[in-house]
Design a protein around this motif. Structure first.
Motif, mmCIF file in Angstrom:
data_model
loop_
_atom_site.group_PDB
_atom_site.id
_atom_site.type_symbol
_atom_site.label_atom_id
_atom_site.label_comp_id
_atom_site.label_asym_id
_atom_site.label_seq_id
_atom_site.Cartn_x
_atom_site.Cartn_y
_atom_site.Cartn_z
ATOM 1 N N CYS A 184 1.094 -0.890 -0.415
ATOM 2 C CA CYS A 184 -0.181 0.346 -0.184
ATOM 3 C C CYS A 184 0.929 1.163 -0.139
ATOM 4 O O CYS A 184 2.241 0.906 0.716
ATOM 5 N N ALA A 185 0.018 2.444 -0.785
ATOM 6 C CA ALA A 185 1.188 3.393 -0.360
ATOM 7 C C ALA A 185 1.146 3.897 0.637
ATOM 8 O O ALA A 185 0.302 4.119 1.559
ATOM 9 N N VAL A 186 2.084 4.608 0.987
ATOM 10 C CA VAL A 186 2.865 5.054 1.684
ATOM 11 C C VAL A 186 2.015 6.765 2.109
ATOM 12 O O VAL A 186 2.042 7.467 1.229
ATOM 13 N N PRO A 187 0.954 7.603 3.791
ATOM 14 C CA PRO A 187 0.321 8.505 3.290
ATOM 15 C C PRO A 187 1.347 9.877 2.869
ATOM 16 O O PRO A 187 2.094 9.392 3.881
ATOM 17 N N THR A 188 1.104 10.830 2.295
ATOM 18 C CA THR A 188 1.889 11.911 1.907
ATOM 19 C C THR A 188 1.464 12.332 3.519
ATOM 20 O O THR A 188 0.589 12.615 4.351
ATOM 21 N N ASP A 189 3.138 13.249 3.971
ATOM 22 C CA ASP A 189 2.593 14.839 4.740
ATOM 23 C C ASP A 189 0.942 15.376 5.032
ATOM 24 O O ASP A 189 0.251 15.615 6.177
ATOM 25 N N ALA A 190 0.236 15.608 3.736
ATOM 26 C CA ALA A 190 -0.606 16.614 3.780
ATOM 27 C C ALA A 190 -1.873 15.858 4.075
ATOM 28 O O ALA A 190 -3.100 15.622 4.863
ATOM 29 N N GLU A 191 -2.354 14.539 4.321
ATOM 30 C CA GLU A 191 -2.541 13.582 4.121
ATOM 31 C C GLU A 191 -3.041 12.890 5.691
ATOM 32 O O GLU A 191 -3.765 12.717 6.419
ATOM 33 N N VAL A 192 -1.928 13.081 6.333
ATOM 34 C CA VAL A 192 -1.407 12.434 7.517
ATOM 35 C C VAL A 192 -2.104 13.825 8.740
ATOM 36 O O VAL A 192 -2.878 14.177 9.635
ATOM 37 N N ALA A 193 -2.335 15.505 7.797
ATOM 38 C CA ALA A 193 -2.372 15.989 8.488
ATOM 39 C C ALA A 193 -3.504 16.048 8.612
ATOM 40 O O ALA A 193 -4.674 16.521 9.192
ATOM 41 N N ASP A 194 -4.451 15.860 7.644
ATOM 42 C CA ASP A 194 -6.009 15.676 6.774
ATOM 43 C C ASP A 194 -7.001 14.953 8.212
ATOM 44 O O ASP A 194 -7.379 15.158 8.850
ATOM 45 N N LEU A 195 -5.595 14.096 8.518
ATOM 46 C CA LEU A 195 -6.336 12.693 9.312
ATOM 47 C C LEU A 195 -6.576 13.555 10.951
ATOM 48 O O LEU A 195 -7.823 13.301 11.790
ATOM 49 N N GLY A 196 -5.378 14.452 11.304
ATOM 50 C CA GLY A 196 -5.243 15.282 12.527
ATOM 51 C C GLY A 196 -6.268 15.968 12.502
ATOM 52 O O GLY A 196 -6.964 16.082 13.617
ATOM 53 N N GLU A 197 -6.531 16.534 11.265
ATOM 54 C CA GLU A 197 -7.827 17.956 11.593
ATOM 55 C C GLU A 197 -8.835 16.817 11.802
ATOM 56 O O GLU A 197 -9.827 17.449 12.365
ATOM 57 N N TRP A 198 -9.729 15.621 10.713
ATOM 58 C CA TRP A 198 -10.599 14.599 11.418
ATOM 59 C C TRP A 198 -10.758 14.735 12.183
ATOM 60 O O TRP A 198 -11.935 13.924 12.593
ATOM 61 N N ALA A 199 -10.007 13.203 12.689
ATOM 62 C CA ALA A 199 -10.370 11.994 13.744
ATOM 63 C C ALA A 199 -11.214 13.247 14.998
ATOM 64 O O ALA A 199 -12.089 12.502 15.354
ATOM 65 N N PRO A 200 -10.745 14.410 15.502
ATOM 66 C CA PRO A 200 -11.649 15.326 16.292
ATOM 67 C C PRO A 200 -12.976 14.631 16.285
ATOM 68 O O PRO A 200 -14.351 14.669 17.124
ATOM 69 N N LEU A 201 -13.785 15.327 14.759
ATOM 70 C CA LEU A 201 -14.584 15.480 13.998
ATOM 71 C C LEU A 201 -15.125 13.957 14.152
ATOM 72 O O LEU A 201 -16.429 13.761 15.274
ATOM 73 N N ALA A 202 -15.005 13.201 13.447
ATOM 74 C CA ALA A 202 -15.361 11.496 13.680
ATOM 75 C C ALA A 202 -15.115 10.438 14.968
ATOM 76 O O ALA A 202 -15.630 9.932 14.972
ATOM 77 N N LEU A 203 -14.122 11.175 15.793
ATOM 78 C CA LEU A 203 -14.420 10.252 17.645
ATOM 79 C C LEU A 203 -14.812 11.502 18.385
ATOM 80 O O LEU A 203 -15.101 10.581 19.385
ATOM 81 N N ARG A 204 -15.119 12.366 18.538
ATOM 82 C CA ARG A 204 -15.560 13.516 19.512
ATOM 83 C C ARG A 204 -16.334 13.819 18.728
ATOM 84 O O ARG A 204 -17.913 13.620 19.738
ATOM 85 N N VAL A 205 -16.508 14.685 17.981
ATOM 86 C CA VAL A 205 -17.847 15.782 17.561
ATOM 87 C C VAL A 205 -19.735 14.649 17.351
ATOM 88 O O VAL A 205 -20.978 14.629 18.290
ATOM 89 N N ALA A 206 -18.947 14.026 17.040
ATOM 90 C CA ALA A 206 -19.780 12.652 16.202
ATOM 91 C C ALA A 206 -21.081 12.061 17.131
ATOM 92 O O ALA A 206 -21.883 11.798 17.026
ATOM 93 N N TYR A 207 -20.335 11.676 18.395
ATOM 94 C CA TYR A 207 -20.739 11.301 19.738
ATOM 95 C C TYR A 207 -21.371 11.778 20.220
ATOM 96 O O TYR A 207 -21.493 11.213 21.197
ATOM 97 N N GLU A 208 -21.756 12.772 20.177
ATOM 98 C CA GLU A 208 -22.486 14.168 21.369
ATOM 99 C C GLU A 208 -23.442 13.610 21.642
ATOM 100 O O GLU A 208 -23.881 13.841 20.337
ATOM 101 N N THR A 209 -24.431 13.093 22.378
ATOM 102 C CA THR A 209 -25.767 13.654 22.195
ATOM 103 C C THR A 209 -26.686 15.043 22.442
ATOM 104 O O THR A 209 -28.068 14.881 21.857
ATOM 105 N N THR A 210 -26.163 15.757 22.000
ATOM 106 C CA THR A 210 -27.103 16.997 22.001
ATOM 107 C C THR A 210 -26.415 17.831 20.893
ATOM 108 O O THR A 210 -25.509 17.739 21.185
ATOM 109 N N LEU A 211 -27.162 19.081 20.521
ATOM 110 C CA LEU A 211 -26.768 19.700 19.427
ATOM 111 C C LEU A 211 -26.349 20.773 20.390
ATOM 112 O O LEU A 211 -24.903 21.071 19.064
ATOM 113 N N VAL A 212 -25.926 20.982 21.138
ATOM 114 C CA VAL A 212 -25.180 22.161 21.728
ATOM 115 C C VAL A 212 -23.680 21.881 21.370
ATOM 116 O O VAL A 212 -22.981 22.473 21.456
#
Length: 138
Positions: A44-72
């Motif tokens: 498999c191709a090794v991810p680029t630095d830009a791809e790793v940076a994007d994943l670092g930006e999106w990880a909190p959205l997928a791991l934290r924001v998505a699991y919140e129980t209220t809109l607030v």
């Protein structure tokens, strides 16, 4: 039969037992072949630095924001990462034709000119039923 209606008709204790044994089986397989993931991704191709940076930006959205129980709370955590909540469906939905839709949110970052669709993973029993009825498409 596997998936869909077969799972929906099973009692919770049977599904729990099945998941337990599935996890045990996977752990046994990993113990017998501890470098399985490495071998499976050989070539498999090794991810680029830009791809790793994007994943670092999106990880909190997928791991934290998505699991919140209220809109607030969802909006508050999204703003901590420079995003704003545009739309969210906190609970999965079942539609008239019996189709299941997972919980999701739509976020945007005006400064980066990005929009992100975040689909929550499995959180409760209703999500397990939704997951079991999913079909792969290309």
């Amino acid at each position: 039969a596997v998936g869909g209606e077969a799972i929906a008709r099973k009692p919770v204790h049977e599904l729990t037992g099945a998941l337990y044994y599935l996890m045990a089986r996977r752990r046994e397989e990993r113990g017998a072949f501890p470098t399985f993931e490495e071998a499976a991704h050989a070539g498999c191709a090794v991810p680029t630095d830009a791809e790793v940076a994007d994943l670092g930006e999106w990880a909190p959205l997928a791991l934290r924001v998505a699991y919140e129980t209220t809109l607030v709370d969802m909006q508050r955590h999204a703003r901590l990462h420079g995003y704003e909540l545009l739309f969210a469906e906190l609970q999965g939905a079942t539609h008239a034709r019996g189709a299941h839709r997972p919980a999701f949110s739509f976020l945007a970052c005006r400064a980066r000119r990005r929009a992100v669709l975040v689909v929550r993973g499995t959180q409760d029993l209703s999500d397990i039923v939704t997951d079991s009825r999913a079909h792969a498409t290309r």
